[in-house]
Design an enzyme around this catalytic site. Structure first.
Site, short mmCIF file in Angstrom:
data_model
loop_
_atom_site.label_atom_id
_atom_site.label_comp_id
_atom_site.label_asym_id
_atom_site.label_seq_id
_atom_site.Cartn_x
_atom_site.Cartn_y
_atom_site.Cartn_z
N HIS A 21 0.79 -1.25 -0.09
CA HIS A 21 0.00 -0.05 0.04
C HIS A 21 0.78 1.14 -0.10
O HIS A 21 1.36 1.70 0.99
CB HIS A 21 -0.83 0.08 1.12
CG HIS A 21 -1.95 0.93 1.08
ND1 HIS A 21 -3.23 0.63 0.65
CD2 HIS A 21 -2.01 2.34 1.23
CE1 HIS A 21 -4.03 1.92 0.73
NE2 HIS A 21 -3.14 2.83 1.06
N CYS A 22 0.92 1.91 -1.24
CA CYS A 22 1.77 3.23 -1.14
C CYS A 22 1.00 3.91 -2.42
O CYS A 22 0.38 3.40 -3.15
CB CYS A 22 3.24 3.03 -1.48
SG CYS A 22 3.52 1.62 -2.80
N HIS A 23 1.35 5.12 -2.41
CA HIS A 23 0.74 6.20 -3.35
C HIS A 23 2.01 6.77 -4.32
O HIS A 23 3.17 6.99 -3.63
CB HIS A 23 -0.03 7.12 -2.84
CG HIS A 23 -0.97 6.53 -2.10
ND1 HIS A 23 -2.10 5.97 -2.34
CD2 HIS A 23 -1.14 6.45 -0.53
CE1 HIS A 23 -2.95 5.57 -1.33
NE2 HIS A 23 -2.53 6.08 -0.18
N ARG A 114 -10.68 0.40 -5.44
CA ARG A 114 -10.83 1.00 -4.09
C ARG A 114 -12.27 1.92 -3.96
O ARG A 114 -12.26 2.72 -4.94
CB ARG A 114 -9.61 1.67 -3.79
CG ARG A 114 -9.57 1.96 -2.20
CD ARG A 114 -8.06 3.03 -1.93
NE ARG A 114 -7.59 2.78 -0.68
CZ ARG A 114 -7.26 3.95 0.01
NH1 ARG A 114 -6.99 4.88 -0.48
NH2 ARG A 114 -6.80 3.97 1.31
N HIS A 171 -5.50 -0.46 6.23
CA HIS A 171 -5.14 0.19 7.52
C HIS A 171 -5.73 -0.62 8.53
O HIS A 171 -6.27 0.33 9.63
CB HIS A 171 -5.31 1.77 7.42
CG HIS A 171 -4.50 2.38 6.14
ND1 HIS A 171 -3.53 1.61 5.65
CD2 HIS A 171 -5.08 3.40 5.34
CE1 HIS A 171 -3.22 2.67 4.51
NE2 HIS A 171 -4.13 3.55 4.45
N ASP A 237 1.96 3.08 3.23
CA ASP A 237 1.32 4.11 3.13
C ASP A 237 2.08 5.49 2.54
O ASP A 237 1.40 6.60 2.76
CB ASP A 237 0.41 4.37 4.40
CG ASP A 237 -0.73 5.27 4.11
OD1 ASP A 237 -1.34 5.37 3.01
OD2 ASP A 237 -1.43 5.90 5.33
N ASN A 242 -2.50 13.66 4.26
CA ASN A 242 -3.54 13.68 5.05
C ASN A 242 -3.38 13.54 6.55
O ASN A 242 -4.32 12.58 7.02
CB ASN A 242 -4.67 13.16 4.27
CG ASN A 242 -5.30 13.94 3.09
OD1 ASN A 242 -5.16 15.10 2.93
ND2 ASN A 242 -5.77 13.06 2.11
#
Length: 286
Positions: A21-23, A114, A171, A237, A242
């Site tokens: 999970h990364c962006h 998602r 998460h 993450d 945010n």
């Protein structure tokens, strides 16, 4: 992150380790932020993500499209090309997307869609919208990623349980460690027991009430890993958008793996075997 710390972590991660999970965001000169974004992220292109992963020792990653780029999936698609099999992707879609567009995403390496239930990301999607998007992606056998807080996990547990596809809860469902924790754990256990639901033991920095090094999150994460070790994943993450508190140290988050998954066998499941099964990576030799 110091070079010494990064190299230390590189030796403890198993071969084929996956950041699930990364962006990425940008580069903005090639992929400018659209007007329909739900927030304004920092520039964090694939080159920076690759540098981080090379330092920490992650060979693979799942890049989750973020609403910081609205519905513009070009940064994700470009990363999938550049990565040459190193990455998989997760899309954010509306019911107006064509089947041909979904097919192109699938061919590029996207393997999931998602749904965000958080208010700052647009709030819970209408059930009919969820069903329309699920119908679009069903022929491609994508998994369904669910981003909820603990309260919304309780509220939407039946909707999640009814999804006829593999489901991934992001998460750890972002529980409130100070209240309703037992209810959140019980629902996650029930969902995991279905055999179709997976959970990411990620977001410790978002969940912790104590802050770094996030030790108060460990008992909850351990309980999930012990309950369904074959359906747990881990993600950084990165780049941690945010968040209201201090920016988390990615090395500290990786260090926490030694507590969340204290045995070599469980770490391999968490980082290698389970991601390979869910996201379609080859399983590397031991």
């Amino acid at each position: 992150m110091s070079e010494i710390s990064i190299q230390t972590e590189r030796r403890v991660l198993p071969r084929g380790a996956c950041d699930a999970h990364c962006h990425i965001f940008g580069p903005f000169d090639r992929f400018p932020l659209p007007d329909d974004r739900s927030f304004t992220p920092p520039e964090a292109p694939e080159t920076a993500l690759r540098q981080l992963h090379d330092g920490l020792g992650f060979d693979r990653a799942v890049i989750v499209h973020s609403q910081g780029h609205g519905r513009d999936h070009r940064p994700l698609l470009d990363a999938l090309v550049v990565g040459r099999g190193r990455y998989r992707g997760v899309a954010v879609l509306g019911p107006d997307v064509s089947v041909d567009a979904v097919a192109r995403l699938d061919a590029a390496g996207v393997c999931g869609v998602r749904f965000n239930f958080l208010a700052h990301l647009g709030g819970a999607p209408a059930p009919e919208r969820v069903q329309a998007v699920l119908a679009l992606v069903r022929p491609f056998d994508w998994h369904v990623a669910i981003h909820v807080t603990g309260a919304d996990l309780i509220r939407y547990a039946d909707l999640i349980a009814a999804i006829e596809a593999r489901v991934v809860i992001d998460h750890m469902a972002r529980p409130d460690l100070g209240q309703n924790l037992a209810a959140c754990r019980d629902i996650l256990f029930r969902l995991l027991d279905s055999g179709r639901v997976w959970v990411k033991l990620s977001g410790a920095d978002r969940i912790s009430l104590m802050g770094a090094p996030y030790h108060d999150v460990v008992p909850f994460a351990l309980s999930l890993a012990a309950h369904a070790p074959q359906r747990v994943l881990w993600g950084s993450d990165w780049p941690h958008v945010n968040i209201s508190g201090p920016m988390p140290d990615d090395v500290a988050l990786v260090d926490l793996l030694a507590e969340i998954a204290p045995s070599d066998a469980l770490r391999r499941r968490l980082l290698v075997d389970n991601p390979a099964e869910l996201f379609g990576f080859d399983t590397p030799a031991r």
